[in-house]
Every structure is written in structure tokens, then in C-alpha cells.
Design an enzyme around this catalytic site. Structure first.
Site, PDB file in Angstrom:
ATOM      1  N   GLU A  28      -2.999  -4.622  -2.861  1.00  0.00           N
ATOM      2  CA  GLU A  28      -3.504  -5.542  -3.891  1.00  0.00           C
ATOM      3  C   GLU A  28      -3.525  -4.868  -5.255  1.00  0.00           C
ATOM      4  O   GLU A  28      -3.112  -5.434  -6.258  1.00  0.00           O
ATOM      5  CB  GLU A  28      -4.930  -6.015  -3.543  1.00  0.00           C
ATOM      6  CG  GLU A  28      -5.051  -6.814  -2.267  1.00  0.00           C
ATOM      7  CD  GLU A  28      -5.359  -5.952  -1.055  1.00  0.00           C
ATOM      8  OE1 GLU A  28      -4.758  -4.858  -0.925  1.00  0.00           O
ATOM      9  OE2 GLU A  28      -6.188  -6.371  -0.237  1.00  0.00           O
ATOM     10  N   CYS A  65      -4.245   0.635  -2.318  1.00  0.00           N
ATOM     11  CA  CYS A  65      -4.031  -0.601  -1.554  1.00  0.00           C
ATOM     12  C   CYS A  65      -2.907  -1.442  -2.170  1.00  0.00           C
ATOM     13  O   CYS A  65      -2.604  -1.334  -3.366  1.00  0.00           O
ATOM     14  CB  CYS A  65      -5.296  -1.442  -1.570  1.00  0.00           C
ATOM     15  SG  CYS A  65      -6.712  -0.703  -0.740  1.00  0.00           S
ATOM     16  N   GLU A 119       0.405   5.297   0.533  1.00  0.00           N
ATOM     17  CA  GLU A 119      -0.527   6.325   0.978  1.00  0.00           C
ATOM     18  C   GLU A 119      -0.078   7.715   0.520  1.00  0.00           C
ATOM     19  O   GLU A 119       1.035   7.889   0.003  1.00  0.00           O
ATOM     20  CB  GLU A 119      -0.672   6.246   2.513  1.00  0.00           C
ATOM     21  CG  GLU A 119      -1.268   4.906   2.934  1.00  0.00           C
ATOM     22  CD  GLU A 119      -1.552   4.795   4.419  1.00  0.00           C
ATOM     23  OE1 GLU A 119      -1.114   5.673   5.202  1.00  0.00           O
ATOM     24  OE2 GLU A 119      -2.231   3.806   4.798  1.00  0.00           O
ATOM     25  N   ASN A 166       0.836  -1.206   0.000  1.00  0.00           N
ATOM     26  CA  ASN A 166       0.000   0.000   0.000  1.00  0.00           C
ATOM     27  C   ASN A 166       0.867   1.251   0.000  1.00  0.00           C
ATOM     28  O   ASN A 166       1.936   1.289   0.630  1.00  0.00           O
ATOM     29  CB  ASN A 166      -1.000   0.003   1.169  1.00  0.00           C
ATOM     30  CG  ASN A 166      -0.402  -0.105   2.533  1.00  0.00           C
ATOM     31  OD1 ASN A 166       0.656  -0.694   2.714  1.00  0.00           O
ATOM     32  ND2 ASN A 166      -1.067   0.443   3.524  1.00  0.00           N
ATOM     33  N   CYS A 169     -10.579  -4.624   0.276  1.00  0.00           N
ATOM     34  CA  CYS A 169     -11.712  -3.696   0.131  1.00  0.00           C
ATOM     35  C   CYS A 169     -12.486  -4.021  -1.138  1.00  0.00           C
ATOM     36  O   CYS A 169     -12.023  -4.785  -2.003  1.00  0.00           O
ATOM     37  CB  CYS A 169     -11.209  -2.247   0.110  1.00  0.00           C
ATOM     38  SG  CYS A 169     -10.405  -1.787  -1.433  1.00  0.00           S
ATOM     39  N   CYS A 180     -10.682  -3.357  -4.525  1.00  0.00           N
ATOM     40  CA  CYS A 180      -9.679  -4.381  -4.872  1.00  0.00           C
ATOM     41  C   CYS A 180     -10.353  -5.662  -5.355  1.00  0.00           C
ATOM     42  O   CYS A 180      -9.884  -6.304  -6.294  1.00  0.00           O
ATOM     43  CB  CYS A 180      -8.773  -4.672  -3.679  1.00  0.00           C
ATOM     44  SG  CYS A 180      -7.595  -3.340  -3.364  1.00  0.00           S
TER      45      CYS A 180
HETATM   46  N1  THU Z   1      -5.198  -1.574   2.717  1.00  0.00           N
HETATM   47  C1  THU Z   1      -4.639  -2.395   1.784  1.00  0.00           C
HETATM   48  O1  THU Z   1      -3.580  -2.086   1.204  1.00  0.00           O
HETATM   49  N2  THU Z   1      -5.235  -3.572   1.521  1.00  0.00           N
HETATM   50  C2  THU Z   1      -6.326  -4.041   2.184  1.00  0.00           C
HETATM   51  O2  THU Z   1      -6.787  -5.146   1.893  1.00  0.00           O
HETATM   52  C3  THU Z   1      -6.957  -3.243   3.233  1.00  0.00           C
HETATM   53  C4  THU Z   1      -6.434  -1.871   3.386  1.00  0.00           C
HETATM   54  C5  THU Z   1      -4.504  -0.327   3.029  1.00  0.00           C
HETATM   55  C6  THU Z   1      -5.141   0.949   2.555  1.00  0.00           C
HETATM   56  C7  THU Z   1      -4.553   1.954   3.514  1.00  0.00           C
HETATM   57  O3  THU Z   1      -3.260   2.318   3.072  1.00  0.00           O
HETATM   58  C8  THU Z   1      -4.381   1.161   4.810  1.00  0.00           C
HETATM   59  O4  THU Z   1      -4.385  -0.200   4.435  1.00  0.00           O
HETATM   60  C9  THU Z   1      -5.436   1.408   5.860  1.00  0.00           C
HETATM   61  O5  THU Z   1      -6.692   1.189   5.357  1.00  0.00           O
END
Ligand code: THU
Length: 157
Positions: free
Chosen positions: A75, A73, A64, A62, A112, A115
Site C-alpha cells: 500500500e 508494504c 522486503e 511489498n 497495517c 498504511c
Molecule cells: N504487507 C503488506 O504489504 N500489506 C499489508 O496490508 C499487510 C502486510 C506485507 C509486509 C510484509 O512484506 C509482508 O506483507 C508480511 O507481513
């Protein structure tokens, strides 16, 4: 009117050692990928690893951003990288894991909706089932295709 029910089938494992070797390697790659996560806001470090049809592994994490919705994310980072660089190879499995403060989260991380939708599209594009492996320190869940996590997929306009 007819009332209907949908069932979800998956396999639960107590430890990574119970997985088949190819999946075990994929989980290890996903754990490795958590180290490249850029998550200064959530401090939730997610790693994903995708197995391509020829056995190659592609990793993502991920990423940000201060403008929160601009982040992405793990994925989708991994899937878009695989799609952009190895678009002719089907994705056959994706493993996802999250860590906090360098420790793998006890419960499996659940992708999510966005994804799941992207997984559905790449599964269709590849023409092969895309298995999803959700990893936690205490248990691992394995779904053998995307429909299991996203029933009634939207796949056409
Ligand atoms: N996140 C993911 O990368 N994958 C998931 O399956 C759930 C959430 C990330 C998004 C964000 O950067 C952090 O986790 C918190 O939600």
C-alpha cells in the site's frame, strides 16, 4: 461521563464480478501487482493498486529487506509512488490483495496501522474520499473512506 460507540460501515461482496467495473479493474491491477512483490522472507506477496482522480491506475507491491524494518508494504509503495509522481491528482480508491505460492489468499488482507495512517493523510491531501477495497478469494470488503478503517485519525500537530 458518556459512553459512546463507533460503527464501521462497509460492503461485503462474494466475488469480484459483483463489483462495479472501475473497482473490478482496480482489483485486477492489484492482483497483477502481487507478481512484482519482493517477499523472500515472509513469502506473503501483496499487491496494491490506486485509482487516481483522472482514472489512472498506479500499482505497488511489498518490498522486503534482510534488515526487516527497512521493507515496506504494498500500500505504501503504491501511495508513495503516486504521491511522488502524480502528487497533484487525488487518490480515489485503493485495492489490496495478497497471495501465497501464486494463490490469492482466501481472506481479505487488512492494511497495517502505518498504511492506514498514510492513507488518511493522502485522503486529506486529495480532498476526496479514498475508498479501500480489501480483496480475498472468498470475499471482498469495500470501505468508502479511510475513517471507516481508521477512526479518530491523527491529522495535525
Ligand atoms: N504487507 C503488506 O504489504 N500489506 C499489508 O496490508 C499487510 C502486510 C506485507 C509486509 C510484509 O512484506 C509482508 O506483507 C508480511 O507481513
Amino acid at each position: 461521563m458518556t459512553n459512546k460507540e463507533l460503527k464501521i460501515a462497509y460492503t461485503e461482496y462474494d466475488s469480484v464480478d459483483q463489483l462495479e467495473q472501475v473497482d473490478k479493474e482496480l482489483v485486477e491491477a492489484a492482483i497483477e501487482a502481487t507478481k512484482t512483490s519482493y517477499a523472500p522472507y515472509s513469502k506473503f506477496n501483496v499487491g496494491a493498486a490506486i485509482r487516481l482522480e483522472d482514472g489512472m491506475i498506479v500499482k505497488g507491491s511489498n518490498q522486503e529487506n534482510a534488515a526487516y524494518p527497512s521493507g515496506i508494504c504494498a500500500e505504501r509503495t503504491a501511495m508513495f509512488y503516486a504521491g511522488a509522481n502524480y502528487g497533484d491528482k487525488a487518490m480515489t480508491a485503493i485495492a489490496v490483495v495478497a497471495s501465497q505460492n501464486g494463490i490469492i489468499c482466501p481472506s481479505p488482507v487488512s492494511p497495517c496501522g502505518a498504511c492506514r495512517q498514510v492513507m488518511a493523510e493522502y485522503q486529506k491531501k486529495g480532498g476526496r474520499p479514498l475508498a479501500i477495497i480489501l480483496v480475498g478469494a472468498d470475499k471482498i470488503l469495500r470501505f468508502s473512506n479511510v475513517e471507516s478503517l481508521l477512526p479518530l485519525i491523527f491529522d495535525s500537530i
